[in-house]
Write a protein that holds these residues in place. Structure first.
Motif, PDB file in Angstrom:
ATOM      1  N   ILE A  94       0.839  -1.190   0.000  1.00  0.00           N
ATOM      2  CA  ILE A  94       0.000   0.000   0.000  1.00  0.00           C
ATOM      3  C   ILE A  94       0.877   1.244   0.000  1.00  0.00           C
ATOM      4  N   VAL A  95       0.776   1.988  -1.076  1.00  0.00           N
ATOM      5  CA  VAL A  95       1.455   3.285  -1.183  1.00  0.00           C
ATOM      6  C   VAL A  95       0.405   4.292  -1.607  1.00  0.00           C
ATOM      7  N   SER A  96       0.658   5.539  -1.329  1.00  0.00           N
ATOM      8  CA  SER A  96      -0.301   6.559  -1.709  1.00  0.00           C
ATOM      9  C   SER A  96      -0.407   6.611  -3.233  1.00  0.00           C
ATOM     10  N   PRO A  97      -1.628   6.485  -3.755  1.00  0.00           N
ATOM     11  CA  PRO A  97      -1.801   6.481  -5.212  1.00  0.00           C
ATOM     12  C   PRO A  97      -1.903   7.880  -5.805  1.00  0.00           C
ATOM     13  N   THR A  98      -1.142   8.822  -5.271  1.00  0.00           N
ATOM     14  CA  THR A  98      -1.258  10.224  -5.665  1.00  0.00           C
ATOM     15  C   THR A  98      -1.197  10.438  -7.172  1.00  0.00           C
ATOM     16  N   PHE A  99      -0.281   9.771  -7.853  1.00  0.00           N
ATOM     17  CA  PHE A  99      -0.101  10.060  -9.271  1.00  0.00           C
ATOM     18  C   PHE A  99      -1.000   9.231 -10.174  1.00  0.00           C
ATOM     19  N   ILE A 100      -1.486   8.089  -9.668  1.00  0.00           N
ATOM     20  CA  ILE A 100      -2.372   7.290 -10.508  1.00  0.00           C
ATOM     21  C   ILE A 100      -3.812   7.331 -10.002  1.00  0.00           C
ATOM     22  N   ILE A 101      -4.049   7.995  -8.891  1.00  0.00           N
ATOM     23  CA  ILE A 101      -5.364   8.274  -8.313  1.00  0.00           C
ATOM     24  C   ILE A 101      -6.024   7.065  -7.654  1.00  0.00           C
ATOM     25  N   LEU A 102      -6.035   5.908  -8.309  1.00  0.00           N
ATOM     26  CA  LEU A 102      -6.743   4.746  -7.771  1.00  0.00           C
ATOM     27  C   LEU A 102      -5.877   3.501  -7.874  1.00  0.00           C
ATOM     28  N   ARG A 103      -5.790   2.793  -6.759  1.00  0.00           N
ATOM     29  CA  ARG A 103      -5.154   1.467  -6.748  1.00  0.00           C
ATOM     30  C   ARG A 103      -6.196   0.475  -6.251  1.00  0.00           C
ATOM     31  N   GLU A 104      -6.261  -0.654  -6.931  1.00  0.00           N
ATOM     32  CA  GLU A 104      -7.175  -1.722  -6.538  1.00  0.00           C
ATOM     33  C   GLU A 104      -6.342  -2.882  -6.025  1.00  0.00           C
ATOM     34  N   HIS A 105      -6.728  -3.412  -4.869  1.00  0.00           N
ATOM     35  CA  HIS A 105      -6.001  -4.517  -4.255  1.00  0.00           C
ATOM     36  C   HIS A 105      -6.970  -5.670  -4.024  1.00  0.00           C
ATOM     37  N   TYR A 106      -6.572  -6.849  -4.498  1.00  0.00           N
ATOM     38  CA  TYR A 106      -7.400  -8.043  -4.352  1.00  0.00           C
ATOM     39  C   TYR A 106      -6.599  -9.107  -3.609  1.00  0.00           C
TER      40      TYR A 106
END
Length: 152
Positions: free
Chosen positions: A53-65
């Motif tokens: 988990i890192v801040s998704p500042t530049f890609i806006i959205l991270r999805e984790h499954y």
């Protein structure tokens, strides 16, 4: 009151353990207040690796499954309200998981009405004031269960 980043992470972990699909956590606070630390705790509570988990500042959205339910992590810091429509972030609300939104003020009127607001505020180097409030029936349930989980 959070005494350390580990304690802040544990708050997120506890919230995740009682969260249900569709729950939304809006994390409010200035830079460095501990929003991403709390998000790491949510990931841990869902059975995911916090190291991913890192801040998704530049890609806006991270999805984790791979946890007990999907974890959608949004960081709206770089967005303005008019840019939100192109991100596809609304689909996360129906994605059967927990959605954590950093910088929710950037969503404006698009911010989900029923959400748990978590305000993080610097008190000292490692101390944070953490205020949790509900906005709607779903988040009221989550807040009640969170408070109940704190009782011995």
């Amino acid at each position: 009151m959070s005494q350390s980043s580990l304690h802040t992470e544990r708050i997120g972990e506890r919230l995740a353990r009682i969260a249900q699909p569709g729950d939304v956590l809006a994390l409010w606070g200035e830079l460095g207040a501990g929003k991403t630390v709390l998000a790491k705790g949510v990931a841990t509570g869902l059975g995911l690796d916090a190291a991913d988990i890192v801040s998704p500042t530049f890609i806006i959205l991270r999805e984790h499954y791979g946890g007990r339910m999907p974890f959608f992590h949004l960081d709206l810091y770089r967005l303005e309200g008019q840019d939100l429509g192109t991100t596809g972030w609304e689909e996360t609300l129906e994605g059967g998981g927990v959605t954590v939104i950093e910088w929710p003020d950037r969503a404006g009127a698009a911010l989900p009405e029923d959400r748990l607001d978590v305000h993080l505020e610097h008190i000292a180097d490692t101390k944070r004031r953490v205020l949790v409030s509900a906005n709607g029936p779903r988040s009221e349930r989550l807040l009640k269960e969170f408070r109940d989980s704190l009782s011995p």
